[in-house]
Enzyme design. Structure first.
Site, short mmCIF file in Angstrom:
data_model
loop_
_atom_site.label_atom_id
_atom_site.label_comp_id
_atom_site.label_asym_id
_atom_site.label_seq_id
_atom_site.Cartn_x
_atom_site.Cartn_y
_atom_site.Cartn_z
N MET A 65 52.37 45.94 16.36
CA MET A 65 51.21 44.99 15.80
C MET A 65 51.60 43.37 15.59
O MET A 65 50.90 42.79 15.83
CB MET A 65 50.96 45.62 14.38
CG MET A 65 50.44 46.87 14.56
SD MET A 65 49.16 47.02 15.44
CE MET A 65 47.78 45.89 14.87
N GLU A 66 53.05 43.28 15.45
CA GLU A 66 53.42 41.70 15.46
C GLU A 66 53.11 41.02 16.69
O GLU A 66 52.67 39.98 16.92
CB GLU A 66 54.79 41.74 14.82
CG GLU A 66 55.07 42.15 13.36
CD GLU A 66 55.07 43.71 12.94
OE1 GLU A 66 54.82 43.91 11.89
OE2 GLU A 66 54.77 44.44 14.04
N LEU B 171 48.01 47.98 6.41
CA LEU B 171 48.80 48.88 6.29
C LEU B 171 50.26 48.79 7.22
O LEU B 171 51.10 49.71 7.15
CB LEU B 171 48.38 50.47 6.68
CG LEU B 171 47.25 50.59 5.76
CD1 LEU B 171 46.40 51.92 6.33
CD2 LEU B 171 47.43 50.64 4.38
N SER B 172 50.42 47.38 7.79
CA SER B 172 51.63 47.23 8.33
C SER B 172 52.88 46.99 7.35
O SER B 172 52.57 46.48 6.41
CB SER B 172 51.49 46.07 9.43
OG SER B 172 51.30 44.93 8.96
N HIS B 173 53.71 47.37 7.79
CA HIS B 173 55.01 47.16 6.95
C HIS B 173 55.45 45.49 7.06
O HIS B 173 55.74 44.99 8.56
CB HIS B 173 56.29 48.12 7.53
CG HIS B 173 55.86 49.35 7.13
ND1 HIS B 173 55.22 50.15 7.86
CD2 HIS B 173 56.22 50.42 6.05
CE1 HIS B 173 55.17 51.47 7.50
NE2 HIS B 173 55.80 51.54 6.57
N ASP C 47 40.84 27.06 19.75
CA ASP C 47 40.41 25.97 18.56
C ASP C 47 41.05 24.53 19.26
O ASP C 47 40.19 23.62 19.02
CB ASP C 47 41.19 26.15 17.59
CG ASP C 47 41.14 25.28 16.35
OD1 ASP C 47 40.03 24.91 15.96
OD2 ASP C 47 42.18 24.66 15.77
#
Length: 162
Positions: free
Chosen positions: A112-113, A74-76, A127
């Site tokens: 969020m980014e 739901l992020s833009h 990793d």
């Protein structure tokens, strides 16, 4: 407390930001990685078998910032204007702080980014070194700072320098 990603019927929605005016948005997020002191020293010296651990993690974090709408449903999609990853490595304790800073002139925030960038950079460190030490731990992903938009400025308590 009301969550803005749900409509009146409780259905998940993408928040409508079309009526908001673009403003400069900034967010800084952090992820923590715990390594053995020996492994931290090898990373700092550039001695990993896979090469430049921090360089690869930096690129992965920046790429993740740009892919956030593909990962968080739901992020833009945003036009990112700045993304940077910084590493603070304490070789004595093995504690690595990874900070991701994101900036955009947009209608919605870039928290969020920033959190996605810090998280993916931390996963990439794991990793890159898992062949040498599988006990590396990732934890403590959080927002340190954000500014811009209606809600104003947020600064995580106990964080100096931002």
């Amino acid at each position: 407390m009301q969550f803005n990603h749900f409509d009146a019927q409780g259905q998940a929605i993408m928040v409508d930001v079309s009526s908001k005016q673009p403003t400069l948005r900034t967010a800084v997020a952090e992820a923590l990685v715990q390594l053995s002191p020996e492994l931290a020293q090898r990373i700092a010296a550039g001695g990993s078998a896979k090469g430049d651990v921090l360089g690869v993690a930096r690129l992965a974090g920046i790429a993740a910032v740009k892919k956030t709408p593909d990962l968080i449903p739901l992020s833009h999609p945003l036009a990112i204007h700045h993304a940077a990853i910084e590493f603070m490595l304490d070789t004595a304790s093995g504690r690595m702080q990874i900070q991701c800073t994101v900036r955009a002139f947009e209608r919605t925030g870039v928290e969020m980014e920033a959190m996605t960038g810090a998280s993916v950079a931390a996963l990439t460190v794991y990793d890159m070194v898992k062949g040498a030490d599988k006990s590396v731990a990732i934890g403590g992903v959080w927002l340190l700072f954000k500014e811009g938009g209606k809600s104003g400025t947020y600064r995580r308590e106990g964080v100096a320098g931002r």
